[in-house]
Design a protein around this motif. Structure first.
Motif, PDB file in Angstrom:
ATOM      1  N   HIS A  46       1.800  10.516  -4.247  1.00  0.00           N
ATOM      2  CA  HIS A  46       2.546   9.254  -4.264  1.00  0.00           C
ATOM      3  C   HIS A  46       1.739   8.132  -4.912  1.00  0.00           C
ATOM      4  O   HIS A  46       2.325   7.133  -5.363  1.00  0.00           O
ATOM      5  N   TYR A  47       0.427   8.287  -4.961  1.00  0.00           N
ATOM      6  CA  TYR A  47      -0.435   7.208  -5.449  1.00  0.00           C
ATOM      7  C   TYR A  47      -0.896   7.421  -6.889  1.00  0.00           C
ATOM      8  O   TYR A  47      -1.774   6.690  -7.356  1.00  0.00           O
ATOM      9  N   THR A  65       0.823  -1.214   0.000  1.00  0.00           N
ATOM     10  CA  THR A  65       0.000   0.000   0.000  1.00  0.00           C
ATOM     11  C   THR A  65       0.858   1.266   0.000  1.00  0.00           C
ATOM     12  O   THR A  65       0.375   2.344   0.369  1.00  0.00           O
ATOM     13  N   CYS A  66       2.127   1.151  -0.385  1.00  0.00           N
ATOM     14  CA  CYS A  66       3.051   2.282  -0.512  1.00  0.00           C
ATOM     15  C   CYS A  66       3.325   2.954   0.833  1.00  0.00           C
ATOM     16  O   CYS A  66       3.571   4.176   0.886  1.00  0.00           O
ATOM     17  N   LEU A  67       3.327   2.207   1.909  1.00  0.00           N
ATOM     18  CA  LEU A  67       3.548   2.754   3.239  1.00  0.00           C
ATOM     19  C   LEU A  67       4.818   2.172   3.847  1.00  0.00           C
ATOM     20  O   LEU A  67       5.151   1.008   3.622  1.00  0.00           O
ATOM     21  N   PRO A 119      -6.005   7.746   0.854  1.00  0.00           N
ATOM     22  CA  PRO A 119      -5.103   8.889   0.635  1.00  0.00           C
ATOM     23  C   PRO A 119      -5.773  10.112   0.039  1.00  0.00           C
ATOM     24  O   PRO A 119      -5.205  11.207   0.094  1.00  0.00           O
ATOM     25  N   SER A 134       3.624   7.469   3.618  1.00  0.00           N
ATOM     26  CA  SER A 134       3.516   7.044   2.226  1.00  0.00           C
ATOM     27  C   SER A 134       4.774   7.418   1.460  1.00  0.00           C
ATOM     28  O   SER A 134       5.463   8.397   1.783  1.00  0.00           O
ATOM     29  N   TYR A 187      -0.327  10.478   4.577  1.00  0.00           N
ATOM     30  CA  TYR A 187      -0.373  10.240   3.137  1.00  0.00           C
ATOM     31  C   TYR A 187       0.030  11.497   2.369  1.00  0.00           C
ATOM     32  O   TYR A 187      -0.216  12.627   2.817  1.00  0.00           O
TER      33      TYR A 187
END
Length: 381
Positions: A239-240, A182-184, A256, A193, A235
């Motif tokens: 980044h997402y 989850t990009c964390l 996010p 994030s 977040y």
């Protein structure tokens, strides 16, 4: 009281031995990166560094205590001292009189600055107030030995003897970490994030006193203001963006993006695209231009598209591309001294004149002779 909550804080104390000038700064913890930040702010406040520093045997500076005054200092602490040209000297354990000025300062600061309990919205506001109080205290109190002068006056003379301040030391605490699906990245009981393209590979966390950076392959893939407490998720919606390219529907309800405060024009375009087929994917295309052109440029392009009545991704991207083009070159006036009195004329018919014979003669053959005579004699090449 910080932001309405009673908070236990750690106060860094620094004092110059000659002038007795004091400096205090508040931190939520007593970690190494905060010790580095306290040194930097103190030396910036003094306008220079001291040639010799007397330290307590704090774990953030000393790894091992040997017999006498021999110490094994922390590697990063030694780097900081070398950067500021400070010679560290450690006190004898349980010998408070060796740093009596700071020992006494702790009680003075507690009584003078923290009674009654101060109330502030943030650590930054509290530290700014403490810095003002340090200056006011130095100007209002006489020097312990030079009784006819204040601490502030003696400090002004001492500044010339300090080692010149060379700027902040890059005082971070580095630890390796992994990136979740989850990009964390988890650090200090909280999650931050990072760029979606960093998933699946380790990152290096560089923790500073007030921010956290995440590095991968020599580049920053995430940066946040440091959060204290636990179980917080911080977040950055940008980044997402790579993830939204595959799952554009997450833009509506993804965690996010719930509190993403977008500018008004971008928000209006998002509402209009939400009513058309494939609108989420078009919105993702618009948002993907923010890292390239910036938030203000994308907002202006969306406003221009709304004014034209065509809030579509292709239109917004085209507007951004046009604004990205370099401006036309400037027209430079020719000085009068460089102007031609007889300007050349572009006439292509001049080239046709080379194909026509000049009255049956060839110019440039050495001498003018009839062309027929030259052919018979074989002298024409």
């Amino acid at each position: 009281m910080i932001d309405g909550a009673t908070t236990t804080v750690k106060v860094a104390h620094v004092r110059l031995c000659h002038s007795r000038m004091l400096f205090v700064r508040v931190y939520p913890r007593e970690t190494q990166e905060m010790v580095f930040d306290a040194h930097d702010n103190a030396f910036a406040f003094f306008g220079g560094a001291c040639a010799r520093g007397i330290y307590d045997n704090m774990k953030t500076a000393v790894d091992t205590i040997f017999v006498g005054r021999d110490r094994a200092y922390n590697r990063r602490f030694q780097q900081m001292c070398g950067y500021y040209l400070v010679d560290p000297v450690a006190c004898t354990p349980a010998s408070g009189w060796e740093k009596g000025q700071v020992e006494n300062q702790v009680g003075v600061v507690r009584r003078r600055f923290f009674v009654p309990r101060p109330k502030f919205k943030s650590y930054a506001e509290l530290n700014a107030w403490l810095e003002d109080r340090c200056v006011a205290w130095a100007k209002a109190n006489p020097h312990q030995e030079l009784r006819d002068r204040t601490i502030w006056e003696v400090f002004q003379d001492e500044r010339a003897s300090l080692v010149p301040y060379v700027g902040p030391f890059d005082g971070f605490h580095a630890v390796p970490a992994s990136v979740s699906k989850t990009c964390l990245v988890r650090f200090d009981k909280n999650r931050y994030s990072v760029d979606g393209r960093a998933v699946g590979r380790p990152v290096e966390i560089r923790a500073y006193a007030e921010r956290v950076e995440f590095w991968q392959d020599g580049k920053i893939v995430g940066q946040h203001a440091r959060a204290f407490g636990r179980d917080k998720a911080i977040y950055d919606p940008l980044h997402y963006i790579p993830v939204l390219a595959r799952k554009p529907g997450a833009l509506r309800n993804g965690a996010p993006f719930r509190d993403w405060d977008l500018p008004s024009a971008i928000r209006r375009v998002q509402r209009k695209l939400g009513k058309v087929p494939n609108g989420d994917r078009q919105m993702v295309q618009i948002l993907s231009m923010i890292p390239i052109d910036g938030l203000d440029a994308v907002d202006s392009a969306c406003a221009e598209a709304l004014n034209e009545g065509v809030p579509a991704a292709s239109v917004v991207i085209n507007i951004l591309a046009r604004h990205r083009e370099p401006p036309p070159p400037l027209t430079i006036d020719t000085p009068a001294a460089l102007r031609l009195t007889c300007e050349p004329v572009a006439d292509c018919n001049r080239y046709d004149s080379l194909r026509r014979p000049n009255h049956g003669k060839i110019t440039g053959a050495g001498r003018d002779e009839p062309a027929e005579a030259l052919r018979h004699e074989g002298r024409l090449r």
